[in-house]
Design a protein around this motif. Structure first.
Motif: not given
Length: 293
Positions: A10-11, A13, A32, A34-35, A37, A42, A132, A134
């Motif tokens: 999941n995203v 934070t 945030e 992101s997972p 791709q 990560r 990735r 934001s």
């Protein structure tokens, strides 16, 4: 394994130091992440060090807002589709110059300037040219395909290296850039020979790593050149046998080096990143008789 049991990242934070403008103080923000791709991982960043390249980019880079940092050690939190060399929990080092292992440079055995994952300067991921990071839906750009000034980051799987879980993460983060660059220059690129004379311009992390590599290769004289004389004692611990401060010289430092070495050093390393100093380093080398073919 059933599809329902597969863990989907999941995203996340987390906190990160975000730069909003050239030379402006970094701001600790909630970002945030992101997972990963396809072909990405990560990473939970455990330790990161500060490189001169980070400072240079922070003071000059045209791309903002941005998360800097590229010398990091951490633990894989999740992997994207197609990643086979990493799994959750692996300890890793980040690589700001990635390696796809298939392009011309990666397979040459002489260069790691990967044509696919080479020096990234656009602030986005290699795969889809997106970020990735934001904040409230607005993109935060990457730096050197790593961005380690964040508690979590996403990198291409070719921009990380799996390491032993026994290696101290607080120390090996330096291997991500400075130490490997210096040691690699001495051992692999220059291939320093035993009994040779070496001169090193700049005694930061890279320069000291060159000195360490030169010492291990058996160089008989390792001359360090730096405008900060307070570095002498630390430099000696890394293998420097003689020290020259250009500010203390009555003539150009390359002339001094040539006098000290009876015509010039066998190997000369410029570890500052200054184009003018490259010329000085070259002029400090021993003269050779040109061969015309």
């Amino acid at each position: 394994m059933s599809s329902s049991s597969i863990k989907t990242p999941n995203v996340i934070t987390c906190r990160a130091a975000v730069g909003y403008g050239a030379g402006e103080a970094l701001v600790i923000e909630e970002v945030e992440v992101s997972p990963p791709q396809p072909m990405e991982i990560r990473i939970k960043v455990v330790f990161t060090s500060l490189c001169r390249s980070d400072i240079t980019a922070w003071s000059q880079a045209p791309i903002f807002p941005r998360i800097f940092g590229h010398e990091a050690s951490g633990i894989v939190e999740s992997v994207g589709e197609g990643v086979t060399e990493f799994e959750e929990g692996d300890h890793v080092l980040t690589l700001f110059t990635g390696e796809c292992m298939t392009c011309r440079h990666c397979t040459s055995g002489k260069s790691n300037m990967c044509q696919v994952l080479g020096l990234e300067r656009k602030g986005v991921m290699h795969s889809d040219q997106k970020t990735r990071f934001s904040i409230k839906g607005k993109p935060i750009y990457h730096y050197c395909a790593v961005s380690s000034f964040s508690e979590y980051t996403v990198v291409h799987s070719g921009c990380a290296l799996k390491v032993s879980s026994l290696a101290p993460l607080d120390k090996i983060c330096l291997l991500s850039c400075g130490v490997s660059a210096g040691l690699g220059a001495a051992w692999k690129v220059a291939n320093i020979t035993e009994g040779s004379t070496v001169v090193i311009f700049g005694l930061g992390t890279v320069g000291l790593s060159v000195a360490q590599g030169a010492k291990q290769r058996g160089a008989s004289r390792i001359i360090g050149v730096d405008i900060n004389s307070e570095k002498i004692e630390k430099a000696r611990a890394f293998g420097i046998t003689e020290f020259v401060n250009p500010h203390d010289c009555n003539e150009p430092v390359q002339q001094v080096i040539k006098q000290m070495t009876d015509g010039g050093a066998d190997y000369s390393f410029e570890c500052i990143g200054d184009t003018g100093m490259v010329t000085t380093a070259l002029q400090s080398c021993c003269d050779v008789i040109p061969v015309i073919l």
